[in-house]
Write a protein that holds these residues in place. Structure first.
Motif: not given
Length: 591
Positions: A424-437
């Protein structure tokens, strides 16, 4: 000069003079992992003796003014084969840090008590059976690490160490604690886990600064009621004991985590809970609790509640109203009011069900239907089958600058174990990934434009595989140390100029892929400590030399070094494979 050397077998491996010279300037000497069986005398006398070079070189440049040397303040002797420490340690009175962990020490010299500037002493992972009384004279000591030894008792004068902030006594054979512990009023962290304690002295409650107390895996049958007056306590670990009840906590207003699983607790009272306004984690699994009081709803900050494997037959429906609750474990209970298939649907579905039952199933006629993955407007973008059956959240090859929120919302309570956001063209780690911890093990963020790793990634405590190849990374955050299960990391085709030091501190790592970067050096002593590391790919970097000590990394099965500017080992050696390269490097280690 060879004629003046003592035989090598007498003194163990020599300490290079270059290290000694550098230590005179920096005040720090690291001799870890050198197979030393004793500390050479010239190390103890480093600040007393005239340096050898002073006798040979009479024209001193500014850099060689040995008489302007710095007193040694930090000495690291970890991971050697030392069986004793000399009383000559007293010749280093300026020491503030002494680290001798991971040796074979059975005792400590009484002269340690003369190191009046010592602030940190690490003697963990040895074979100590006792502590000298003189150690109690170290009035400036802030950190004392004694875990993984064979201590069965402690000196009565322990309370003299009044400046102590960290004390780790875990994994010993202690059956009791000196009452003088009450005097340790600056102690912040106390670890007593994995000992043989049958009770705790009530005086321990006088430790007014204590924030973390770990008593896991002892033989405690009760906890002194005074413990409940410890106003600074934030984390309390009482797992794997023989507790039949919990104390009341009238003063523990800051307590955030209470872990009391694997005990014999039968009753959970309102009194146990009602004062715990700050509690975010309550872990009571594997006990004999029969019911949960309605007052549990007073714990408004509760995020994790683990009641698995108890004897609970009914729950207060108001549990569904806890605003912060993200994780609720109830499996292994004889619940009559909740169907088993509902338990397997996860926390959010369970809370929704409990809320629906609060009004005795009288659902409000005007209530809006809950937004679920099935009612999303752009449902077509979301592969629900992959989420529910494959436990995979995929949004790859979309050239997207951000991952749409609806992707994360669609997950609901499904335990997603893998995420693929590559290409993709992501410039950062998607913040909501933390919800899957709580479930995420495998993350692929390869082929994006990410320039830094954010803290959200560092909370994924179950992560085992991380692929961030082909991005714009130049460094990794120190917080990645909090990924204890990480086994494989792919950092190829990024912009690293130095080997990310945090990787040395992730003990589970088995594979590091770091090819096609600009890395100039690696630390072989740190790599040797990584006892699970089997694959290290450093192809096409800027290594000007390969340290011979890399040959001591015997767990390496695959070491790839081609495409670097170093001259040795030559291509012919590299072509013979890893075992030959390691053997060649070992042969180059100076004796």
């Amino acid at each position: 000069r060879a004629g003046f050397r003592r035989p090598a077998e007498e003194q163990g491996p020599a300490v290079p003079q270059g290290l000694i010279r550098a230590a005179r300037k920096s005040g720090q000497l690291n001799l870890s992992g050198r197979s030393l069986t004793e500390v050479p005398q010239h190390v103890w006398r480093i600040n007393l003796d005239t340096p050898e070079e002073a006798h040979q070189n009479l024209s001193f440049g500014a850099a060689d003014r040995w008489w302007e040397q710095t007193d040694l303040t930090k000495l690291i002797l970890a991971s050697n084969k030392l069986q004793c420490l000399s009383e000559d340690v007293k010749l280093l009175p300026a020491l503030t840090v002494l680290d001798v962990h991971d040796n074979q020490l059975t005792s400590l010299p009484s002269a340690l008590g003369q190191l009046e500037n010592l602030q940190k002493l690490d003697v963990s992972h040895n074979k100590l059976t006792s502590i000298p009384e003189e150690l109690m004279q170290l009035s400036h000591l802030k950190s004392l690490l004694l875990h993984h030894n064979e201590l069965s008792r402690l000196p009565d004068g322990f309370g003299q160490l009044v400046y102590l902030e960290e004390l780790d006594l875990s994994n010993n054979h202690l059956a009791d604690i000196p009452t003088s512990f009450a005097l340790l009023i600056n102690l912040v962290r106390l670890n007593l886990a994995c000992n043989e304690l049958k009770n705790l002295p009530a005086d321990i409650s006088a430790m007014r600064s204590l924030r973390q107390l770990d008593c896991t895996k002892n033989y405690l049958e009760s906890v002194p009621s005074k413990l409940a007056t410890m106003a600074s306590l934030e984390q309390l670990y009482l797992r794997k004991n023989k507790l039949r009840s919990l104390p009341e906590f009238p003063s523990c207003k800051l307590l955030k985590e209470l872990h009391a699983g694997e005990n014999q607790i039968e009753i959970l009272n309102a009194e146990n809970l009602k004062h715990l306004n700050s509690l975010s984690v309550l872990e009571l699994r594997d006990n004999k609790i029969k019911s949960v009081p309605d007052e549990i709803t007073l714990l408004q900050k509760l995020e994790r509640l683990d009641l698995a494997n108890n004897d609970i037959s009914r729950l207060p429906y108001t549990l569904g109203n806890l605003p912060q609750l993200k994780f609720l474990a109830l499996e292994g209970n004889p619940l009559r009011t909740i169907r088993r298939d509902l338990l397997q649907k996860g926390t959010q579905e369970l809370l929704k069900y409990l809320r629906s039952r609060i009004q005795d199933d009288a659902a409000s006629p005007n209530a809006e239907p809950p937004v679920t993955a099935m009612t999303l407007p752009s449902e077509s973008r979301i592969n629900m089958h992959a989420i529910t059956s494959l436990k995979l959240l995929e949004y790859s090859e979309k050239q997207a600058a951000v991952i749409p929120d609806e992707m994360f919302s669609a997950v609901g309570s499904s335990p997603v174990t893998a995420v693929n956001f590559s290409k993709n063209q992501l410039s950062e780690v998607p913040p909501r990934i933390a919800e899957l911890k709580d479930s995420l093990c495998d993350v692929n963020l390869g082929f994006n434009k990410i320039s830094s790793v954010s803290s959200e990634l560092c909370v994924l405590h179950k992560l085992t595989h991380l692929d961030i190849r082909n991005n714009l990374l130049t460094s990794l955050p120190e917080d990645m140390e909090a990924l204890p299960r990480l086994q494989v990391i792919n950092l190829a085709f990024n912009r690293f100029k130095v080997f990310p030091s945090v990787l040395y501190r992730i003990p589970a790592l088995e594979t590091i892929l770091l090819s096609n970067n600009q890395v100039g050096s690696v630390d072989p002593l740190q790599l040797k400590k990584m006892d699970r590391l089997g694959t290290l790919d450093l192809q096409n970097n800027d290594l000007l030399q390969v340290p011979p000590e890399l040959g001591n990394c015997e767990t390496l099965r695959t070491l790839l070094l081609e495409g670097n500017p170093f001259r040795t080992p030559r291509a012919a050696v590299l072509a013979k494979g890893t075992a030959a390269v390691l053997e060649y490097l070992r042969s180059r280690i100076p004796v």
